[in-house]
Design a protein around this motif. Structure first.
Motif, PDB file in Angstrom:
ATOM      1  N   ASN A   1       0.852  -1.180   0.000  1.00  0.00           N
ATOM      2  CA  ASN A   1       0.000   0.000   0.000  1.00  0.00           C
ATOM      3  C   ASN A   1       0.887   1.228   0.000  1.00  0.00           C
ATOM      4  O   ASN A   1       1.720   1.377   0.892  1.00  0.00           O
ATOM      5  CB  ASN A   1      -0.889  -0.002   1.239  1.00  0.00           C
ATOM      6  CG  ASN A   1      -1.676  -1.281   1.344  1.00  0.00           C
ATOM      7  OD1 ASN A   1      -2.708  -1.430   0.737  1.00  0.00           O
ATOM      8  ND2 ASN A   1      -1.155  -2.241   2.100  1.00  0.00           N
ATOM      9  N   LEU A   2       0.706   2.086  -0.976  1.00  0.00           N
ATOM     10  CA  LEU A   2       1.542   3.273  -1.116  1.00  0.00           C
ATOM     11  C   LEU A   2       0.680   4.516  -0.939  1.00  0.00           C
ATOM     12  O   LEU A   2      -0.334   4.681  -1.631  1.00  0.00           O
ATOM     13  CB  LEU A   2       2.206   3.286  -2.492  1.00  0.00           C
ATOM     14  CG  LEU A   2       2.960   2.019  -2.885  1.00  0.00           C
ATOM     15  CD1 LEU A   2       3.455   2.111  -4.322  1.00  0.00           C
ATOM     16  CD2 LEU A   2       4.104   1.746  -1.927  1.00  0.00           C
ATOM     17  N   PHE A   3       1.094   5.381  -0.019  1.00  0.00           N
ATOM     18  CA  PHE A   3       0.353   6.617   0.218  1.00  0.00           C
ATOM     19  C   PHE A   3       1.048   7.725  -0.562  1.00  0.00           C
ATOM     20  O   PHE A   3       2.210   8.049  -0.315  1.00  0.00           O
ATOM     21  CB  PHE A   3       0.291   6.931   1.716  1.00  0.00           C
ATOM     22  CG  PHE A   3      -0.643   8.061   2.038  1.00  0.00           C
ATOM     23  CD1 PHE A   3      -1.975   8.026   1.645  1.00  0.00           C
ATOM     24  CD2 PHE A   3      -0.191   9.169   2.728  1.00  0.00           C
ATOM     25  CE1 PHE A   3      -2.840   9.071   1.937  1.00  0.00           C
ATOM     26  CE2 PHE A   3      -1.055  10.215   3.033  1.00  0.00           C
ATOM     27  CZ  PHE A   3      -2.378  10.166   2.630  1.00  0.00           C
ATOM     28  N   LEU A   4       0.331   8.293  -1.517  1.00  0.00           N
ATOM     29  CA  LEU A   4       0.910   9.231  -2.478  1.00  0.00           C
ATOM     30  C   LEU A   4       0.193  10.569  -2.449  1.00  0.00           C
ATOM     31  O   LEU A   4      -0.933  10.667  -1.955  1.00  0.00           O
ATOM     32  CB  LEU A   4       0.788   8.637  -3.898  1.00  0.00           C
ATOM     33  CG  LEU A   4       1.310   7.216  -4.084  1.00  0.00           C
ATOM     34  CD1 LEU A   4       0.881   6.663  -5.439  1.00  0.00           C
ATOM     35  CD2 LEU A   4       2.822   7.176  -3.925  1.00  0.00           C
ATOM     36  N   ARG A   5       0.855  11.563  -3.023  1.00  0.00           N
ATOM     37  CA  ARG A   5       0.248  12.888  -3.168  1.00  0.00           C
ATOM     38  C   ARG A   5       0.595  13.451  -4.526  1.00  0.00           C
ATOM     39  O   ARG A   5       1.576  13.038  -5.153  1.00  0.00           O
ATOM     40  CB  ARG A   5       0.740  13.820  -2.082  1.00  0.00           C
ATOM     41  CG  ARG A   5       2.261  13.982  -2.112  1.00  0.00           C
ATOM     42  CD  ARG A   5       2.742  15.057  -1.229  1.00  0.00           C
ATOM     43  NE  ARG A   5       2.644  16.302  -1.960  1.00  0.00           N
ATOM     44  CZ  ARG A   5       3.293  17.412  -1.637  1.00  0.00           C
ATOM     45  NH1 ARG A   5       4.080  17.450  -0.598  1.00  0.00           N
ATOM     46  NH2 ARG A   5       3.159  18.491  -2.345  1.00  0.00           N
ATOM     47  N   ASN A   6      -0.231  14.387  -4.999  1.00  0.00           N
ATOM     48  CA  ASN A   6       0.089  15.057  -6.259  1.00  0.00           C
ATOM     49  C   ASN A   6       1.067  16.194  -5.977  1.00  0.00           C
ATOM     50  O   ASN A   6       1.426  16.459  -4.823  1.00  0.00           O
ATOM     51  CB  ASN A   6      -1.184  15.542  -6.968  1.00  0.00           C
ATOM     52  CG  ASN A   6      -1.870  16.691  -6.253  1.00  0.00           C
ATOM     53  OD1 ASN A   6      -1.556  17.020  -5.101  1.00  0.00           O
ATOM     54  ND2 ASN A   6      -2.829  17.299  -6.916  1.00  0.00           N
ATOM     55  N   ARG A   7       1.520  16.866  -7.032  1.00  0.00           N
ATOM     56  CA  ARG A   7       2.544  17.899  -6.902  1.00  0.00           C
ATOM     57  C   ARG A   7       2.123  19.015  -5.946  1.00  0.00           C
ATOM     58  O   ARG A   7       2.903  19.451  -5.102  1.00  0.00           O
ATOM     59  CB  ARG A   7       2.890  18.493  -8.268  1.00  0.00           C
ATOM     60  CG  ARG A   7       4.039  19.495  -8.186  1.00  0.00           C
ATOM     61  CD  ARG A   7       4.405  20.135  -9.517  1.00  0.00           C
ATOM     62  NE  ARG A   7       4.320  19.204 -10.613  1.00  0.00           N
ATOM     63  CZ  ARG A   7       3.808  19.496 -11.808  1.00  0.00           C
ATOM     64  NH1 ARG A   7       3.333  20.702 -12.059  1.00  0.00           N
ATOM     65  NH2 ARG A   7       3.766  18.601 -12.757  1.00  0.00           N
ATOM     66  N   LYS A   8       0.878  19.477  -6.046  1.00  0.00           N
ATOM     67  CA  LYS A   8       0.412  20.566  -5.182  1.00  0.00           C
ATOM     68  C   LYS A   8       0.155  20.113  -3.748  1.00  0.00           C
ATOM     69  O   LYS A   8       0.069  20.935  -2.846  1.00  0.00           O
ATOM     70  CB  LYS A   8      -0.882  21.171  -5.747  1.00  0.00           C
ATOM     71  CG  LYS A   8      -0.663  22.058  -6.951  1.00  0.00           C
ATOM     72  CD  LYS A   8      -1.971  22.592  -7.495  1.00  0.00           C
ATOM     73  CE  LYS A   8      -2.607  23.569  -6.558  1.00  0.00           C
ATOM     74  NZ  LYS A   8      -3.836  24.189  -7.093  1.00  0.00           N
ATOM     75  N   GLY A   9      -0.016  18.805  -3.567  1.00  0.00           N
ATOM     76  CA  GLY A   9      -0.309  18.301  -2.230  1.00  0.00           C
ATOM     77  C   GLY A   9      -1.763  18.455  -1.834  1.00  0.00           C
ATOM     78  O   GLY A   9      -2.103  18.323  -0.660  1.00  0.00           O
TER      79      GLY A   9
END
Length: 166
Positions: A47-55
């Motif tokens: 399970n990977l917790f990710l965010r986009n560039r802007k957060g």
């Protein structure tokens, strides 16, 4: 068993979701888990917790433990700006979890349902999938259908993704 884990089991029981719990020493990575001296049947997942560039957007990607996630390809597939791993602080803020215990069951702590779940399409044909129950000292096994039932119950957006490591 701590309060986070008990809260999860209470919800699973309420939803009629059957699970098998396997207790083990604390593990923080897929590699550490593979070295445990116990056999837990079913598909093991990461399970990977990710965010986009802007957060301003956060994702929980769920995939087969043996697959590699190409974040550039994933961002194109979901129509996002570049993706990166979210910080420990964001993980705690949105899922109430610590590194090493990331799990779709952390969604119970996402009160505002901000986290978007991305599920490797190949998992949908697995009868049993395995995850931490919001702590990294146990693994629970549930049917894939019950995992999806849990996610739909919590009402987080979710999408299927295709991860091809061939």
């Amino acid at each position: 068993m701590n309060a986070k884990e008990k809260k999860l089991y209470d919800i699973l029981n309420l939803l009629g979701i059957n699970y098998i719990r396997n207790e083990h020493k604390a593990v923080f990575t897929v590699e550490e888990a593979s070295k445990l001296d116990i056999r837990i049947p079913g598909q093991h997942c990461k399970n990977l917790f990710l965010r986009n560039r802007k957060g301003d957007l956060h994702y929980l990607a769920i995939l087969d433990e043996t697959k590699h996630m190409d974040l550039k390809l994933l961002s194109k597939q979901i129509g996002s700006t570049s993706l990166s791993f979210a910080s420990e602080e964001r993980l705690h803020k949105y899922l109430g979890l610590k590194p090493g215990s990331v799990s779709p069951f952390g969604l119970i702590n996402d009160i505002d349902r901000k986290v978007i779940v991305l599920i490797d399409r190949e998992l949908t044909d697995k009868s049993i999938v395995n995850f931490h129950p919001n702590v990294n000292t146990a693994t629970i096994s549930v049917s894939y259908k019950d995992l999806e039932k849990f996610i739909k119950w919590h009402e987080n957006k979710f999408y299927y993704i295709d991860i091809d490591n061939k």
